[in-house]
Enzyme design. Structure first.
Site, PDB file in Angstrom:
ATOM      1  N   LYS A 188      36.112   9.747  21.050  1.00  0.00           N
ATOM      2  CA  LYS A 188      35.243   8.698  21.540  1.00  0.00           C
ATOM      3  C   LYS A 188      34.610   7.961  20.535  1.00  0.00           C
ATOM      4  CE  LYS A 188      31.201   8.686  22.391  1.00  0.00           C
ATOM      5  NZ  LYS A 188      30.655   7.448  22.036  1.00  0.00           N
ATOM      6  N   GLU A 262      26.977  18.986  14.182  1.00  0.00           N
ATOM      7  CA  GLU A 262      26.686  18.503  12.807  1.00  0.00           C
ATOM      8  C   GLU A 262      25.617  17.452  13.060  1.00  0.00           C
ATOM      9  OE1 GLU A 262      25.555  16.336  10.053  1.00  0.00           O
ATOM     10  OE2 GLU A 262      27.606  15.592   9.771  1.00  0.00           O
ATOM     11  N   CYS A 296      23.256  11.356   6.792  1.00  0.00           N
ATOM     12  CA  CYS A 296      22.542  12.481   7.245  1.00  0.00           C
ATOM     13  C   CYS A 296      22.026  13.393   5.958  1.00  0.00           C
ATOM     14  CB  CYS A 296      23.545  13.473   8.239  1.00  0.00           C
ATOM     15  SG  CYS A 296      25.050  13.923   7.459  1.00  0.00           S
ATOM     16  N   GLU A 395      13.317  12.814  10.752  1.00  0.00           N
ATOM     17  CA  GLU A 395      14.500  11.882  10.107  1.00  0.00           C
ATOM     18  C   GLU A 395      14.470  10.408  10.485  1.00  0.00           C
ATOM     19  OE1 GLU A 395      19.269  12.730   9.486  1.00  0.00           O
ATOM     20  OE2 GLU A 395      18.595  12.735  11.573  1.00  0.00           O
TER      21      GLU A 395
END
Length: 498
Positions: A188, A262, A296, A395
């Site tokens: 996707k 993740e 990340c 974050e």
């Protein structure tokens, strides 16, 4: 400022621009819905791409299911699949320049950054092609009554969902391991960066990957949720936000589907008392806000000895303040724009929150006013940051770094671990063994001493809310396998069971 040099009409096939890849064929979408790709530099649309509806999702899953249940792929030898992976790597290598340019065009990655990390795709394909030849897919064990043959079988149909910020490298981690394991996949692709996966589909078609082994659709979050909930999908491998990861985990738990996640990061870089400042900052600075902080593993929390705080903040601010912010197509640009308006607004909100909560602005702190258009935010450093502040805990995914002072090494370790996340980290010191001793006390999946490194043969993933499972290395291959034990009587000879 120059405008985007990417021309989708000239550089991309009609298939990539307007179709999905399902069952070994380029197919027109069922839906008329589209997404507009907007240059983060010019804020102008440069291409409209189709979005999948539920029928497209289901078609892709059916193709992958058929390829797994009745096709040759899961029954091939590891050597045969390895050969396909090497051929696929060659096809990807032939399009390396295009794939690098896509990263810059779609989300504004500076060309130096895109050129440096795009080859991750071929590195992962080559690594798993090689690992396939030695990996213990079959093992014999002596039992009380005879022998057992332990088989490591492909888990089945897998949904691979990689994020917009680094679509190609992250997808390569997942796809390489899934194919090496013998799985069939549905990719996707995100609406923000759909083109990378579709170019990979072109490569798969070129090397005659069996029909249905790789299927690629472009879909929004709602259609992604439909894919994850499909009972014909045996495993989901997702990289993205922690919030979305939790939803996916719950969906998979409801039907006991396998899942690898993740997720986000808020990684700490610990500068120990004995660290030499100049080489430390030279090594650390590129990884505090790479790709404008939209990675990340960015080292977004810097922990410094209290008696060196002012020295380090001043030196680090000088380095960051001297970075060249500009057009990502310019080879001299070090910091480009944020990927889209949503990220731009999000980062500026966090900067305002940092100010309101009492953090001191060392450099940056606003949008780059010298640009008439584009999603540019100044590289920003906050000092005097305490662990309870929002900018120290959440974050941000932008060019914003916090500096926090610690009293001693134990305090530094406690500060580093005082986070909901645990993805990456670094330790800087002149004593490598001391650095290792500190690193092993950090509750995070990856730690580097005196730098930051990622390698195909080493597992990558996080503790706590940074995810579940690992990608890369033998561990990444194992994530796409199920263990099956077959017991055989003593008269069966293990040597004849291969």
């Amino acid at each position: 400022m120059t405008t985007s040099r990417f021309d989708p009409q000239a550089e991309l096939s009609d298939d990539v621009r307007s179709r999905f890849y399902i069952g070994g064929h380029w197919v027109l979408p069922n839906s008329k819905e589209t997404a507009s790709l907007v240059s983060p530099t010019t804020e102008k649309s440069f291409l409209s791409v189709p979005l999948a509806d539920r029928r497209d999702v289901d078609d892709a899953v059916r193709a992958a299911r058929k390829a797994f249940d009745t096709g040759p792929w899961p029954l091939m030898s590891a050597a045969e699949r390895s050969d396909y992976l090497r051929r696929l790597s060659g096809a990807v290598a032939s399009r390396m320049q295009l794939l690098s340019r896509l990263w810059t065009a779609e989300v504004g990655a500076p060309v130096w950054f895109a050129d440096l990390f795009t080859p991750t795709a071929t590195a992962m394909l080559e690594y798993y092609a090689e690992l396939s030849l030695s990996f213990p897919f079959k093992e014999h064990r002596q039992t009380r009554g005879g022998h057992a043959r332990v088989l490591r079988q492909p888990v089945g149909v897998t949904a691979l969902i990689a994020p917009w910020n680094a679509q190609l490298p992250i997808l390569a981690y997942k796809l390489s391991a899934a194919l090496a394991a013998g799985c069939t996949v549905v990719v996707k692709a995100p609406p923000e960066t759909p083109l990378d996966a579709l170019v990979l589909a072109e490569c798969a078609h070129e090397v005659d990957l069996p029909p249905g082994v790789l299927n690629v659709i472009t879909a929004d979050a709602d259609r992604g949720a439909h894919l994850v909930a499909n009972v014909a999908v045996d495993k989901v491998s997702f990289t993205g936000s922690t919030a979305t990861g939790k939803v996916i985990a719950k969906t998979c738990a409801d039907r006991l589907a396998r899942v690898t996640l993740e997720l986000g990061g808020k990684s700490a870089a610990i500068i120990l008392e004995d660290a030499e400042l100049e080489p430390t900052l030279a090594s650390l600075s590129p990884y505090t806000m790479p790709f404008s902080g939209q990675i990340c593993f960015a080292q977004t929390r810097i922990l410094v000895p209290r008696n060196r705080e002012q020295e380090i903040v001043e030196a680090y601010s000088a380095v960051i303040g001297g970075l060249n912010v500009g057009d990502p197509w310019d080879e001299t640009t070090q910091i480009g724009p944020l990927a889209n308006r949503r990220q731009f607004d999000r980062v500026l909100r966090y900067i305002d929150v940092g100010r309101s909560e009492g953090a001191r602005l060392a450099t940056g702190g606003k949008s780059c006013e010298r640009f008439e258009r584009g999603y540019f935010v100044e590289p920003t450093i906050f000092s005097g940051v305490t662990p309870d502040m929002t900018i120290a805990r959440e974050e941000i995914f932008g060019p914003v770094v916090t500096v926090t002072a610690y009293d001693d090494v134990d305090h530094a370790i406690a500060l580093a671990n005082d986070s909901d996340f645990g993805l990456s980290g670094t330790v800087f010191t002149t004593d490598v063994e001391r650095g290792y001793d500190v690193a092993r006390q950090l509750k995070t999946g990856n730690v580097s001493v005196n730098g930051l490194e990622m390698s195909p043969n080493v597992p990558f993933g996080g503790f706590k809310q940074s995810g579940v499972g690992r990608e890369g290395g033998p561990e990444g291959l194992s994530a796409f396998l199920e263990d099956q034990a077959i017991y055989l009587p003593s008269e069966a000879q293990p040597s004849k069971l291969a």
